[in-house]
Design a protein around this motif. Structure first.
Motif, short mmCIF file in Angstrom:
data_model
loop_
_atom_site.label_atom_id
_atom_site.label_comp_id
_atom_site.label_asym_id
_atom_site.label_seq_id
_atom_site.Cartn_x
_atom_site.Cartn_y
_atom_site.Cartn_z
N ALA A 4 0.86 -1.19 0.00
CA ALA A 4 0.00 0.00 0.00
C ALA A 4 0.90 1.24 0.00
CB ALA A 4 -0.91 0.00 1.22
N PRO A 5 0.99 1.94 -1.12
CA PRO A 5 1.88 3.09 -1.21
C PRO A 5 1.44 4.24 -0.30
CG PRO A 5 1.06 2.46 -3.38
CD PRO A 5 0.29 1.68 -2.37
N PRO A 6 2.38 4.89 0.39
CA PRO A 6 2.05 6.03 1.26
C PRO A 6 1.96 7.32 0.45
CG PRO A 6 4.37 5.52 1.46
CD PRO A 6 3.79 4.51 0.51
N VAL A 7 0.92 7.45 -0.36
CA VAL A 7 0.79 8.60 -1.26
C VAL A 7 -0.58 9.24 -1.06
CG1 VAL A 7 0.81 9.33 -3.67
CG2 VAL A 7 2.29 7.47 -2.95
N VAL A 12 -1.25 12.48 -6.04
CA VAL A 12 -1.69 11.81 -7.27
C VAL A 12 -2.17 12.85 -8.29
CG1 VAL A 12 -3.42 10.25 -8.26
CG2 VAL A 12 -2.29 9.65 -6.12
N LEU A 13 -2.95 13.82 -7.84
CA LEU A 13 -3.44 14.85 -8.75
C LEU A 13 -2.29 15.69 -9.31
CD1 LEU A 13 -6.61 16.02 -6.79
CD2 LEU A 13 -6.51 14.54 -8.81
N ARG A 14 -1.32 16.02 -8.47
CA ARG A 14 -0.15 16.77 -8.94
C ARG A 14 0.66 15.96 -9.94
NH1 ARG A 14 1.62 21.88 -6.48
NH2 ARG A 14 3.59 21.22 -7.33
N TYR A 15 0.80 14.66 -9.69
CA TYR A 15 1.52 13.78 -10.61
C TYR A 15 0.83 13.77 -11.97
CZ TYR A 15 3.30 9.47 -12.69
OH TYR A 15 3.84 8.56 -13.55
N LEU A 16 -0.48 13.65 -11.97
CA LEU A 16 -1.22 13.59 -13.23
C LEU A 16 -1.09 14.90 -14.01
CD1 LEU A 16 -4.45 11.73 -12.12
CD2 LEU A 16 -2.60 10.84 -13.56
N THR A 17 -1.16 16.03 -13.33
CA THR A 17 -1.12 17.31 -14.04
C THR A 17 0.30 17.71 -14.44
OG1 THR A 17 -1.10 18.50 -11.94
CG2 THR A 17 -3.22 18.21 -13.03
N ARG A 18 1.26 17.48 -13.56
CA ARG A 18 2.63 17.93 -13.83
C ARG A 18 3.43 16.95 -14.67
NH1 ARG A 18 5.08 22.27 -10.32
NH2 ARG A 18 3.23 23.48 -9.91
N ILE A 19 3.36 15.68 -14.36
CA ILE A 19 4.22 14.69 -15.01
C ILE A 19 3.52 14.07 -16.22
CG2 ILE A 19 5.62 12.61 -14.68
CD1 ILE A 19 6.46 15.08 -12.95
N GLU A 20 2.29 13.61 -16.03
CA GLU A 20 1.56 12.95 -17.12
C GLU A 20 0.86 13.95 -18.04
OE1 GLU A 20 1.32 9.60 -17.71
OE2 GLU A 20 2.64 9.12 -16.03
N LYS A 21 0.82 15.24 -17.66
CA LYS A 21 0.16 16.30 -18.44
C LYS A 21 -1.31 15.99 -18.71
CE LYS A 21 4.13 18.38 -18.89
NZ LYS A 21 4.57 19.17 -17.79
N PHE A 22 -1.98 15.48 -17.69
CA PHE A 22 -3.40 15.12 -17.78
C PHE A 22 -4.25 16.35 -17.44
CE2 PHE A 22 -7.31 13.37 -15.87
CZ PHE A 22 -7.74 12.57 -16.92
N ASP A 23 -5.29 16.60 -18.21
CA ASP A 23 -6.15 17.76 -17.98
C ASP A 23 -7.27 17.38 -17.00
OD1 ASP A 23 -7.30 20.26 -18.16
OD2 ASP A 23 -8.42 19.77 -19.99
N LEU A 24 -7.24 17.99 -15.82
CA LEU A 24 -8.25 17.69 -14.79
C LEU A 24 -9.51 18.55 -14.92
CD1 LEU A 24 -6.15 17.30 -11.54
CD2 LEU A 24 -7.40 15.53 -12.73
N ASN A 37 -10.22 15.70 -2.83
CA ASN A 37 -9.09 15.25 -3.65
C ASN A 37 -9.20 13.76 -3.97
OD1 ASN A 37 -7.91 17.73 -3.89
ND2 ASN A 37 -6.47 17.44 -2.22
N TRP A 38 -9.67 12.98 -3.00
CA TRP A 38 -9.80 11.53 -3.24
C TRP A 38 -10.82 11.25 -4.33
CZ3 TRP A 38 -6.19 8.36 -2.16
CH2 TRP A 38 -5.38 8.56 -1.05
N THR A 39 -11.93 11.97 -4.33
CA THR A 39 -12.95 11.79 -5.37
C THR A 39 -12.37 12.11 -6.75
OG1 THR A 39 -14.64 12.44 -3.78
CG2 THR A 39 -15.25 12.48 -6.10
N LEU A 40 -11.64 13.22 -6.83
CA LEU A 40 -11.04 13.62 -8.11
C LEU A 40 -9.96 12.63 -8.55
CD1 LEU A 40 -10.73 17.47 -7.53
CD2 LEU A 40 -12.46 16.26 -8.87
N ALA A 41 -9.17 12.14 -7.61
CA ALA A 41 -8.10 11.20 -7.96
C ALA A 41 -8.68 9.88 -8.47
CB ALA A 41 -7.20 10.95 -6.74
N ILE A 42 -9.73 9.38 -7.83
CA ILE A 42 -10.36 8.13 -8.27
C ILE A 42 -10.98 8.32 -9.65
CG2 ILE A 42 -12.27 6.55 -7.78
CD1 ILE A 42 -11.62 7.04 -4.77
N ALA A 43 -11.65 9.45 -9.88
CA ALA A 43 -12.27 9.71 -11.18
C ALA A 43 -11.21 9.87 -12.27
CB ALA A 43 -13.14 10.96 -11.09
N ALA A 44 -10.09 10.52 -11.96
CA ALA A 44 -9.02 10.69 -12.95
C ALA A 44 -8.39 9.35 -13.30
CB ALA A 44 -7.97 11.65 -12.41
N ALA A 45 -8.19 8.51 -12.29
CA ALA A 45 -7.63 7.18 -12.54
C ALA A 45 -8.57 6.35 -13.42
CB ALA A 45 -7.36 6.46 -11.22
#
Length: 121
Positions: A4-7, A12-24, A37-45
């Motif tokens: 279970a990663p300690p993240v 997760v949202l910052r990783y998606l926007t900054r590294i993966e260049k995902f549009d939230l 943030n958890w709701t947004l992270a689950i929906a983005a995944a």
């Protein structure tokens, strides 16, 4: 053994926007600005078609989890910097936006020590 990663969700949202260049923006629009943030992270995944735990494992692999839980404040990886607090990865920065450590000259160090001495009095 299940890892279970300690993240945090914010990381997760910052990783998606900054590294993966995902549009939230579409996800935030769908769930509203007050969504957690958890709701947004689950929906983005789900939008990426990847489980959330897989994204967390990309951010903090198993070999780094010991350092995060052990109290490391900042971990530098290829392409990103993990900022940790209280045993979890709190947020993420990329190499371009990270400040790093500033080297102080002798004069700057002496000035800092003198001002600390004045505050102690």
């Amino acid at each position: 053994m299940n890892y279970a990663p300690p993240v945090s969700a914010h990381a997760v949202l910052r990783y998606l926007t900054r590294i993966e260049k995902f549009d939230l923006a579409p996800i935030v629009k769908a769930f509203g600005r007050d969504a957690s943030n958890w709701t947004l992270a689950i929906a983005a995944a789900k939008a990426l078609g990847v489980p959330l735990i897989e994204l967390q494992k990309r951010i903090c692999p198993e070999h780094l989890a010991g350092a995060v839980r052990g109290g490391a404040a900042r971990i530098r990886r290829e392409g990103l910097i993990l900022y940790c607090k209280d045993g979890i990865v709190a947020t993420i920065g990329d190499e371009l936006h990270g400040k790093g450590c500033k080297m102080l000259s002798r004069r700057e160090m002496k000035k800092g020590c003198q001002s600390m001495d004045r505050r102690r009095r």
